[in-house]
Design an enzyme around this catalytic site. Structure first.
Site, mmCIF file in Angstrom:
data_model
loop_
_atom_site.group_PDB
_atom_site.id
_atom_site.type_symbol
_atom_site.label_atom_id
_atom_site.label_comp_id
_atom_site.label_asym_id
_atom_site.label_seq_id
_atom_site.Cartn_x
_atom_site.Cartn_y
_atom_site.Cartn_z
ATOM 1 N N LYS A 28 -0.949 5.214 -5.721
ATOM 2 C CA LYS A 28 -1.953 4.822 -6.738
ATOM 3 C C LYS A 28 -2.860 5.998 -7.110
ATOM 4 C CE LYS A 28 -3.315 1.578 -3.919
ATOM 5 N NZ LYS A 28 -2.217 1.506 -2.928
ATOM 6 N N GLY B 130 0.824 -1.206 0.000
ATOM 7 C CA GLY B 130 0.000 0.000 0.000
ATOM 8 C C GLY B 130 0.855 1.251 0.000
ATOM 9 N N ASP B 131 0.191 2.393 -0.181
ATOM 10 C CA ASP B 131 0.862 3.702 -0.173
ATOM 11 C C ASP B 131 1.881 3.844 -1.297
ATOM 12 O OD1 ASP B 131 -0.532 4.224 2.260
ATOM 13 O OD2 ASP B 131 0.972 3.015 3.295
ATOM 14 N N GLU B 132 1.630 3.183 -2.425
ATOM 15 C CA GLU B 132 2.551 3.277 -3.559
ATOM 16 C C GLU B 132 2.351 4.561 -4.357
ATOM 17 O OE1 GLU B 132 0.437 0.725 -3.210
ATOM 18 O OE2 GLU B 132 1.616 -1.089 -2.865
#
Ligand code: IMP
Length: 445
Positions: free
Chosen positions: A16, A12-14
């Protein structure tokens, strides 16, 4: 390209939200298909920073439908706050659509999430405490309250009553604790139920939410079919990521939904053949919030550099994120799980300023075995040591680069290495938070 899924390939927290916002320019609808307000995306647009938890990232495009699909769990109070927040900054929520089949997060879900975490103590998952797990649990138990129930008082009351009945024991325990805290003069913590938690109050509160949300509620699957059948592009925007997937992630340190691309079908109501492209978003390094295995985690100077330069604090909870090197073993796994057709690499600029950059290319098990694949047994994963390839750093800044040729050769080399090792092109590279801080690697834009 009618159906495009955009998913996270790490924990997560890429980034997106930024990629969705960019690709949304060519789409007619953006649909969220899982998760809830455990997600958080930040978009910087015209110098303004916008933070969303539930509303799809496309909302800043005036002409796009923004859909909260049936697979999402919705905290209506949070959603209404976001709608108000949008209005305040002059963004119209008129294009928002909410699935009548989506499930609701109720106040008791939030309480139980916190209470469960406290009960687990050292073994806690590190959830966002937004009630996500308990809401999905009620959905699977067929005790959930759905968005459409908000529009029928009799049904709403009945459903809340049934759901409350099944939780009485847990809620009673929490009430006892609250009374004890009061007696001892301790401050009451927010994991203990307050007086709102009776049938009448809850029904009134949720009916009021229903009145305010009614203009947005619709059959969102049909809406997706209309767009897709007319040949228009629909983006399915994932929240969280493959390694937090309930089935394929590092269970139990995962979220309670399926963030992989395949889940877009069930969570939006479309078929697998409707999705033609899958974009995997990967940060140029790795982060994780909450507990669970993280083979390439580092706590040295390079980790502090990532944390500070990358502002690695959760959008939803503000917690510091754990940082580490890019892990190509895990990335290959995520790429295959998602059927990824292209990668968008974000936050390359954060790595600038480091002398050496490492990338994990394989794991070594405790027993000394070489592991090229992500191990299926979690005990093995907990014990692996990553083996790294090392790359020279690429100067102090790359945030002004807009074309591949603007990047130092060391940075291009890093991107090429990732792409060749995982067998999927890195089509897009992010070099800063701004909407324009991107490089299309084929030089097309
Ligand atoms: P939950 O989704 O709140 O139940 O939390 C389960 C796990 O997923 C915890 O480790 C959270 O930190 C993690 N998680 C949930 N949503 C996100 C997200 O948007 N980014 C990163 N981690 C998340």
């Amino acid at each position: 390209m009618p159906g495009v899924a955009i998913v996270g390939t790490q924990w997560g927290d890429e980034g997106k939200g930024k990629i969705t916002d960019l690709l949304a320019a060519d789409a007619s609808a953006i649909v969220r298909f899982q998760g809830g307000n455990n997600a958080g995306h930040t978009i910087v647009h015209d110098g303004e920073t916008y933070k969303f938890h539930l509303i799809p990232s496309g909302i800043l495009h005036e002409d796009k439908l923004c859909v909260i699909g049936n697979g999402v769990v919705i905290d209506p109070g949070v959603l209404l706050d976001e709608i108000e927040g949008l209005r305040k900054v002059g963004v119209s929520p008129a294009n928002l659509r909410i699935s009548s089949n989506a499930h609701l997060i109720m106040p008791y879900h939030v309480l139980l999430d916190t209470a469960d975490e406290l009960k687990l103590g050292k073994l806690s998952i590190g959830t966002t405490r937004r009630g996500i797990g308990p809401a999905y649990a009620d959905k699977a138990l067929r005790l959930g309250v759905r968005v459409q129930d908000l529009l029928d008082e009799k049904i709403l009351r009945k459903k809340i009553m049934t759901a409350l009945e099944s939780k009485q024991q847990a809620l009673r325990e929490l009430s006892v604790r609250r009374r004890k805290l009061r007696k001892e003069g301790e401050p009451e913590s927010d994991d203990v139920p307050d007086d709102r938690l009776d049938l009448h109050t809850l029904t009134e509160e949720y009916l009021a939410y229903g009145h305010r949300l009614e203009p947005y509620i619709t059959d969102t699957a049909r809406l997706c079919w209309t767009e897709l059948d007319a040949g228009r592009t629909v983006i399915f925007e994932g929240a969280q990521a493959a390694l937090l997937d309930l089935d394929h992630g590092t269970y139990p340190f995962v979220t309670s939904s399926n963030p992989i691309a395949g889940a877009a079908c069930a969570g939006a109501g479309v078929g697998p053949t409707d999705i033609e492209q899958v974009w995997g978003v990967v940060k140029a390094y790795s982060t994780r919030v909450g507990s669970g295995p993280f083979p390439t985690e580092i706590e040295d100077e390079a980790g502090r550099h990532m944390s500070e330069k990358g502002h690695e604090f959760g959008t939803t909870t503000g917690r510091p994120r754990r940082c580490g090197w890019l892990d190509l073993v895990a990335l290959r796994y995520a790429i295959r799980l998602n059927g990824t057709s292209a990668l968008a690499m974000t936050k390359l600029d954060v790595l600038a300023g480091l002398d050496t950059i490492k990338v994990a290319v394989r794991y070594r098990s405790k027993e000394g075995a070489v592991l090229d694949e992500f191990p299926y047994h979690q005990t093995i994963l907990h014990g692996v040591t990553p083996e790294y390839d090392e790359f020279p750093g690429f100067g102090d800044e790359v945030s002004d680069a807009r074309r591949p040729a603007d990047l130092p050769p060391e940075a291009r080399n890093y991107i090429d290495f990732v792409s060749e090792t995982v067998g999927v092109p890195v089509a897009l590279v992010g070099v800063g938070p701004g909407r324009d801080q991107v490089i299309w690697m084929d030089g097309s834009r």
